[in-house]
Design a protein around this motif. Structure first.
Motif, PDB file in Angstrom:
ATOM      1  N   TYR A 238      11.790 -46.657 -63.617  1.00 15.56           N
ATOM      2  CA  TYR A 238      11.700 -47.765 -64.637  1.00 15.56           C
ATOM      3  C   TYR A 238      13.087 -48.421 -65.069  1.00 15.56           C
ATOM      4  O   TYR A 238      13.116 -49.541 -65.415  1.00 15.56           O
ATOM      5  CB  TYR A 238      11.041 -47.308 -66.098  1.00 15.56           C
ATOM      6  N   GLY A 239      14.329 -47.421 -64.943  1.00 17.48           N
ATOM      7  CA  GLY A 239      15.329 -48.050 -65.161  1.00 17.48           C
ATOM      8  C   GLY A 239      15.886 -49.171 -64.066  1.00 17.48           C
ATOM      9  O   GLY A 239      16.150 -50.075 -64.522  1.00 17.48           O
ATOM     10  N   LEU A 240      15.516 -48.845 -62.920  1.00 17.01           N
ATOM     11  CA  LEU A 240      15.749 -49.904 -61.755  1.00 17.01           C
ATOM     12  C   LEU A 240      14.908 -51.323 -62.006  1.00 17.01           C
ATOM     13  O   LEU A 240      15.316 -52.285 -62.105  1.00 17.01           O
ATOM     14  CB  LEU A 240      15.589 -49.548 -60.355  1.00 17.01           C
ATOM     15  N   SER A 241      13.616 -50.771 -62.329  1.00 20.41           N
ATOM     16  CA  SER A 241      12.593 -51.867 -62.558  1.00 20.41           C
ATOM     17  C   SER A 241      13.173 -53.002 -63.775  1.00 20.41           C
ATOM     18  O   SER A 241      13.127 -54.190 -63.342  1.00 20.41           O
ATOM     19  CB  SER A 241      11.431 -51.458 -62.761  1.00 20.41           C
ATOM     20  N   VAL A 242      13.498 -52.220 -64.958  1.00 16.60           N
ATOM     21  CA  VAL A 242      14.091 -53.104 -66.059  1.00 16.60           C
ATOM     22  C   VAL A 242      15.191 -54.002 -65.675  1.00 16.60           C
ATOM     23  O   VAL A 242      15.292 -55.025 -66.169  1.00 16.60           O
ATOM     24  CB  VAL A 242      14.065 -51.970 -67.302  1.00 16.60           C
ATOM     25  N   MET A 248      17.010 -56.837 -67.534  1.00 21.55           N
ATOM     26  CA  MET A 248      17.187 -56.398 -69.033  1.00 21.55           C
ATOM     27  C   MET A 248      17.845 -55.325 -69.096  1.00 21.55           C
ATOM     28  O   MET A 248      17.881 -54.337 -68.088  1.00 21.55           O
ATOM     29  CB  MET A 248      16.084 -56.032 -69.631  1.00 21.55           C
ATOM     30  N   ASN A 249      18.665 -55.034 -70.049  1.00 17.55           N
ATOM     31  CA  ASN A 249      19.662 -53.715 -69.995  1.00 17.55           C
ATOM     32  C   ASN A 249      18.667 -52.537 -70.385  1.00 17.55           C
ATOM     33  O   ASN A 249      17.843 -52.673 -71.592  1.00 17.55           O
ATOM     34  CB  ASN A 249      20.408 -54.076 -71.290  1.00 17.55           C
ATOM     35  N   PRO A 250      18.767 -51.588 -69.718  1.00 12.84           N
ATOM     36  CA  PRO A 250      17.664 -50.337 -69.939  1.00 12.84           C
ATOM     37  C   PRO A 250      17.994 -49.638 -71.213  1.00 12.84           C
ATOM     38  O   PRO A 250      16.982 -49.299 -71.794  1.00 12.84           O
ATOM     39  CB  PRO A 250      18.142 -49.439 -68.718  1.00 12.84           C
ATOM     40  N   ILE A 251      19.151 -49.551 -71.736  1.00 16.43           N
ATOM     41  CA  ILE A 251      19.246 -49.193 -73.202  1.00 16.43           C
ATOM     42  C   ILE A 251      18.559 -50.120 -74.232  1.00 16.43           C
ATOM     43  O   ILE A 251      17.835 -49.476 -75.161  1.00 16.43           O
ATOM     44  CB  ILE A 251      20.603 -49.362 -73.757  1.00 16.43           C
ATOM     45  N   ALA A 252      18.651 -51.260 -74.227  1.00 16.87           N
ATOM     46  CA  ALA A 252      17.992 -52.423 -74.956  1.00 16.87           C
ATOM     47  C   ALA A 252      16.430 -52.066 -74.766  1.00 16.87           C
ATOM     48  O   ALA A 252      15.653 -52.176 -75.719  1.00 16.87           O
ATOM     49  CB  ALA A 252      18.216 -53.814 -74.695  1.00 16.87           C
ATOM     50  N   PHE A 253      16.084 -51.897 -73.456  1.00 17.75           N
ATOM     51  CA  PHE A 253      14.515 -51.616 -73.163  1.00 17.75           C
ATOM     52  C   PHE A 253      14.201 -50.236 -74.032  1.00 17.75           C
ATOM     53  O   PHE A 253      13.117 -50.131 -74.651  1.00 17.75           O
ATOM     54  CB  PHE A 253      14.361 -51.563 -71.672  1.00 17.75           C
ATOM     55  N   LYS A 255      15.278 -48.891 -76.579  1.00 18.02           N
ATOM     56  CA  LYS A 255      15.276 -49.136 -78.104  1.00 18.02           C
ATOM     57  C   LYS A 255      13.980 -49.643 -78.428  1.00 18.02           C
ATOM     58  O   LYS A 255      13.447 -49.420 -79.483  1.00 18.02           O
ATOM     59  CB  LYS A 255      16.464 -49.814 -78.496  1.00 18.02           C
ATOM     60  N   GLY A 256      13.794 -50.711 -77.530  1.00 17.63           N
ATOM     61  CA  GLY A 256      12.547 -51.653 -77.830  1.00 17.63           C
ATOM     62  C   GLY A 256      11.109 -51.019 -77.759  1.00 17.63           C
ATOM     63  O   GLY A 256      10.135 -51.260 -78.466  1.00 17.63           O
ATOM     64  N   ILE A 257      11.174 -50.054 -76.381  1.00 12.76           N
ATOM     65  CA  ILE A 257       9.840 -49.306 -76.227  1.00 12.76           C
ATOM     66  C   ILE A 257       9.530 -48.162 -77.179  1.00 12.76           C
ATOM     67  O   ILE A 257       8.475 -47.387 -77.240  1.00 12.76           O
ATOM     68  CB  ILE A 257       9.935 -48.893 -74.709  1.00 12.76           C
ATOM     69  N   TYR A 258      10.608 -47.619 -78.002  1.00 16.94           N
ATOM     70  CA  TYR A 258      10.747 -46.245 -78.702  1.00 16.94           C
ATOM     71  C   TYR A 258       9.453 -46.181 -79.592  1.00 16.94           C
ATOM     72  O   TYR A 258       8.837 -45.139 -79.341  1.00 16.94           O
ATOM     73  CB  TYR A 258      11.991 -46.042 -79.235  1.00 16.94           C
ATOM     74  N   PRO A 259       9.136 -47.131 -80.272  1.00 21.75           N
ATOM     75  CA  PRO A 259       7.911 -46.728 -81.130  1.00 21.75           C
ATOM     76  C   PRO A 259       6.680 -46.458 -80.381  1.00 21.75           C
ATOM     77  O   PRO A 259       5.801 -45.562 -80.762  1.00 21.75           O
ATOM     78  CB  PRO A 259       7.903 -48.150 -82.010  1.00 21.75           C
ATOM     79  N   ALA A 260       6.409 -47.368 -79.332  1.00 23.10           N
ATOM     80  CA  ALA A 260       5.124 -46.993 -78.501  1.00 23.10           C
ATOM     81  C   ALA A 260       5.334 -45.682 -77.684  1.00 23.10           C
ATOM     82  O   ALA A 260       4.476 -45.107 -77.904  1.00 23.10           O
ATOM     83  CB  ALA A 260       5.173 -48.074 -77.584  1.00 23.10           C
ATOM     84  N   ASN A 282       6.189 -57.470 -77.009  1.00 24.73           N
ATOM     85  CA  ASN A 282       6.207 -59.154 -77.416  1.00 24.73           C
ATOM     86  C   ASN A 282       7.536 -59.144 -78.123  1.00 24.73           C
ATOM     87  O   ASN A 282       8.320 -60.112 -78.145  1.00 24.73           O
ATOM     88  CB  ASN A 282       5.259 -59.588 -78.299  1.00 24.73           C
ATOM     89  N   ARG A 283       8.009 -58.132 -78.850  1.00 25.73           N
ATOM     90  CA  ARG A 283       9.445 -58.132 -79.513  1.00 25.73           C
ATOM     91  C   ARG A 283      10.537 -58.206 -78.498  1.00 25.73           C
ATOM     92  O   ARG A 283      11.454 -58.626 -78.963  1.00 25.73           O
ATOM     93  CB  ARG A 283       9.565 -57.189 -80.475  1.00 25.73           C
ATOM     94  N   MET A 284      10.306 -57.521 -77.292  1.00 28.09           N
ATOM     95  CA  MET A 284      11.186 -57.548 -76.316  1.00 28.09           C
ATOM     96  C   MET A 284      11.273 -58.778 -75.455  1.00 28.09           C
ATOM     97  O   MET A 284      12.063 -58.823 -74.500  1.00 28.09           O
ATOM     98  CB  MET A 284      11.113 -56.260 -75.560  1.00 28.09           C
ATOM     99  N   GLY A 285      10.362 -59.769 -75.928  1.00 25.33           N
ATOM    100  CA  GLY A 285      10.411 -61.056 -75.111  1.00 25.33           C
ATOM    101  C   GLY A 285       9.360 -61.217 -74.201  1.00 25.33           C
ATOM    102  O   GLY A 285       9.504 -62.246 -73.418  1.00 25.33           O
ATOM    103  N   ALA A 286       8.498 -60.407 -74.077  1.00 29.64           N
ATOM    104  CA  ALA A 286       7.458 -60.692 -73.210  1.00 29.64           C
ATOM    105  C   ALA A 286       6.773 -61.945 -73.488  1.00 29.64           C
ATOM    106  O   ALA A 286       6.530 -62.128 -74.761  1.00 29.64           O
ATOM    107  CB  ALA A 286       6.389 -59.540 -73.125  1.00 29.64           C
ATOM    108  N   GLU A 287       6.069 -62.660 -72.668  1.00 28.84           N
ATOM    109  CA  GLU A 287       5.161 -63.709 -72.864  1.00 28.84           C
ATOM    110  C   GLU A 287       3.929 -63.143 -73.423  1.00 28.84           C
ATOM    111  O   GLU A 287       3.278 -62.281 -72.746  1.00 28.84           O
ATOM    112  CB  GLU A 287       4.921 -64.593 -71.722  1.00 28.84           C
ATOM    113  N   PRO A 288       3.601 -63.486 -74.783  1.00 27.93           N
ATOM    114  CA  PRO A 288       2.286 -63.284 -75.375  1.00 27.93           C
ATOM    115  C   PRO A 288       1.010 -63.181 -74.264  1.00 27.93           C
ATOM    116  O   PRO A 288       0.174 -62.421 -74.264  1.00 27.93           O
ATOM    117  CB  PRO A 288       2.053 -63.601 -76.468  1.00 27.93           C
ATOM    118  N   GLU A 289       1.009 -64.234 -73.602  1.00 30.76           N
ATOM    119  CA  GLU A 289      -0.385 -64.450 -72.512  1.00 30.76           C
ATOM    120  C   GLU A 289      -0.320 -63.304 -71.524  1.00 30.76           C
ATOM    121  O   GLU A 289      -1.427 -63.041 -71.106  1.00 30.76           O
ATOM    122  CB  GLU A 289      -0.677 -65.859 -72.158  1.00 30.76           C
ATOM    123  N   ILE A 290       0.975 -63.095 -71.217  1.00 32.76           N
ATOM    124  CA  ILE A 290       1.123 -61.829 -70.174  1.00 32.76           C
ATOM    125  C   ILE A 290       0.858 -60.662 -70.675  1.00 32.76           C
ATOM    126  O   ILE A 290       0.257 -59.701 -70.191  1.00 32.76           O
ATOM    127  CB  ILE A 290       2.489 -61.957 -69.565  1.00 32.76           C
TER     128      ILE A 290
END
Ligand code: ASP
Length: 412
Positions: A238-242, A248-253, A255-260, A282-290
């Motif tokens: 996942y680190g490499l994928s992100v 995207m910066n893995p640390i930012a990811f 932080k963003g995914i943490y609640p889920a 969506n908060r991390m910038g994913a396209e809502p339709e995706i």
């Protein structure tokens, strides 16, 4: 002064809920019944609310996602990419699980035969591979929704979305209605998400109070190995994928995914975590339709954590029976565990049932599942958290591809 006081974020509250749950569970180790009788029911209510929402979320968000992709070719493109990403990362996950557990194989010893003989796990029948495939296609519109059988629900949603697109102008009003229903469902979802810290507290207290004492010896070792493999997959794949695919910066990811992540860890259900995961992506910038297409699909078919667990558990159970696995056995495990994890429902404990399919494929007694069934919850917490994180990484990648496509189209 009062006005400047910052309110704690939802993530902070979720964290507090988890720690408070662990402490409460520890405090009640001598009397777990108190927790099961008085605290767990609140956790069950929270899970029920999330579960009730799963079918409407998946149904409306996928139809809406398909409609907003606007043409069927695009639906196909996004679908194929998502599917390839999911299958590839899952196969990698089983391989990582097998490699990690093999490093520690020497530390497992066959269990005394008396113990094995006394095992009784009545395996809930694991379906064969062809049955898993056939069952994806619904023979009834309502039955899969009533039983929250998510694969056929996804097929229904995709077909309806495609139907609305194909109907052109005549399908427009239904399309608008679906989008409006989707907005309503999302609002209900936000209401339920707000009580996540309480749900997490109750569920965590129960796990610790009930399992605390039994997590000893070999089981602690094999749980530790599974978590090590979960961690390697998380950091490397996942680190490499992100970083490489989504830029995207893995640390930012993180932080963003943490609640889920915490929600999955405590509810042990990818389905139940779906609303929270959508919000995070969506908060991390994913396209809502995706995200409304890729995430529900992932919650149902993409289970990297489950695949790792199945690899680790298979080698462990084999060792308990004194069976050592050949290279071709390992290959069979990679194949069947990948398929088994696709067929695993995104609900608590489903991976344990599908483990039977993997064990059977290489001739290991299915009753062996009993050795680890008692602590399955602890495996499940980590594997579910990993499962939903994988879905999120795919969403971010496909979103980025979509943005690039749009930019290219706009510059033409
Ligand atoms: N609990 C997992 C999930 O919902 C499935 C499993 O049991 O492996 O993702």
């Amino acid at each position: 002064m009062e006005k400047h006081k910052r309110r704690l974020s939802l993530s902070a509250w979720i964290f507090i809920g988890m720690i408070a749950g662990i402490l409460t569970g520890l405090a009640f180790l001598p009397a777990p019944e108190f927790v099961t009788t008085w605290i767990m029911p609140l956790g069950t209510i929270y899970i029920n609310l999330l579960k009730f929402l799963v079918v409407p979320v998946v149904l409306f968000s996928i139809i809406d996602g398909v409609i907003s992709l606007q043409d069927l070719k695009r639906v196909g493109n996004v679908g194929v990419r998502t599917f390839i990403y999911y299958l590839f990362t899952t196969a990698l996950a089983v391989a990582i699980g097998l490699m990690t557990v093999n490093l520690f194989r020497g530390m497992f010893s066959p269990l005394p035969s008396a113990e094995l003989a006394g095992l009784e796990y009545v395996a809930a029948e694991a379906p064969g591979i062809m049955d898993v495939i056939i069952d994806i296609f619904p023979d009834n519109l309502f039955a899969p929704m009533v039983s929250a059988d998510m694969l056929p629900v996804i097929v229904i949603a995709i077909l309806f979305g495609a139907g609305i697109l194909a109907a052109g102008e005549r399908g427009q009003r239904i399309g608008t209605l679906v989008s409006e229903m989707n907005a309503v469902v999302m609002q209900i979802m936000m209401m339920i998400i707000r009580i996540t810290p309480i749900g997490v507290f109750c569920l965590m207290a129960n796990v610790v109070a009930v399992n605390g004492a039994s997590v000893v010896g070999t089981l602690a070792l094999v749980i530790g190995i599974a978590y090590l493999a979960y961690f390697i997959h998380l950091a490397v794949v996942y680190g490499l994928s992100v970083r490489l695919l989504s830029g995207m910066n893995p640390i930012a990811f993180a932080k963003g995914i943490y609640p889920a992540f915490i929600c999955a860890f405590t509810t042990t259900s990818s389905n139940a975590t779906l609303p929270v995961n959508m919000e995070c992506c969506n908060r991390m910038g994913a396209e809502p339709e995706i995200s409304s297409f890729v995430l529900p699909l992932g919650a149902t078919i993409n289970m990297d954590g489950t695949a790792i667990y199945q690899g680790v558990a298979t080698v462990f159970i084999a060792a308990c029976y004194g069976i050592s696995l050949s290279a071709s056995d390992m290959l069979t495990v990679v194949l069947t565990a990948t398929l088994a994890s696709v067929g695993t429902a995104g609900v608590s404990g489903a991976g344990l049932v599908m483990l039977a399919m993997v064990l059977t494929s290489i001739g290991i007694p299915v009753e062996g599942i009993a050795i680890i069934a008692g602590v399955d919850k602890l495996f499940d917490m980590g594997r579910t958290a990993l499962n939903i994180t994988g879905d999120a990484t795919c969403t971010l990648w496909v979103s980025k591809l979509e943005r690039m496509r749009k930019a290219k189209a706009a510059s033409k």
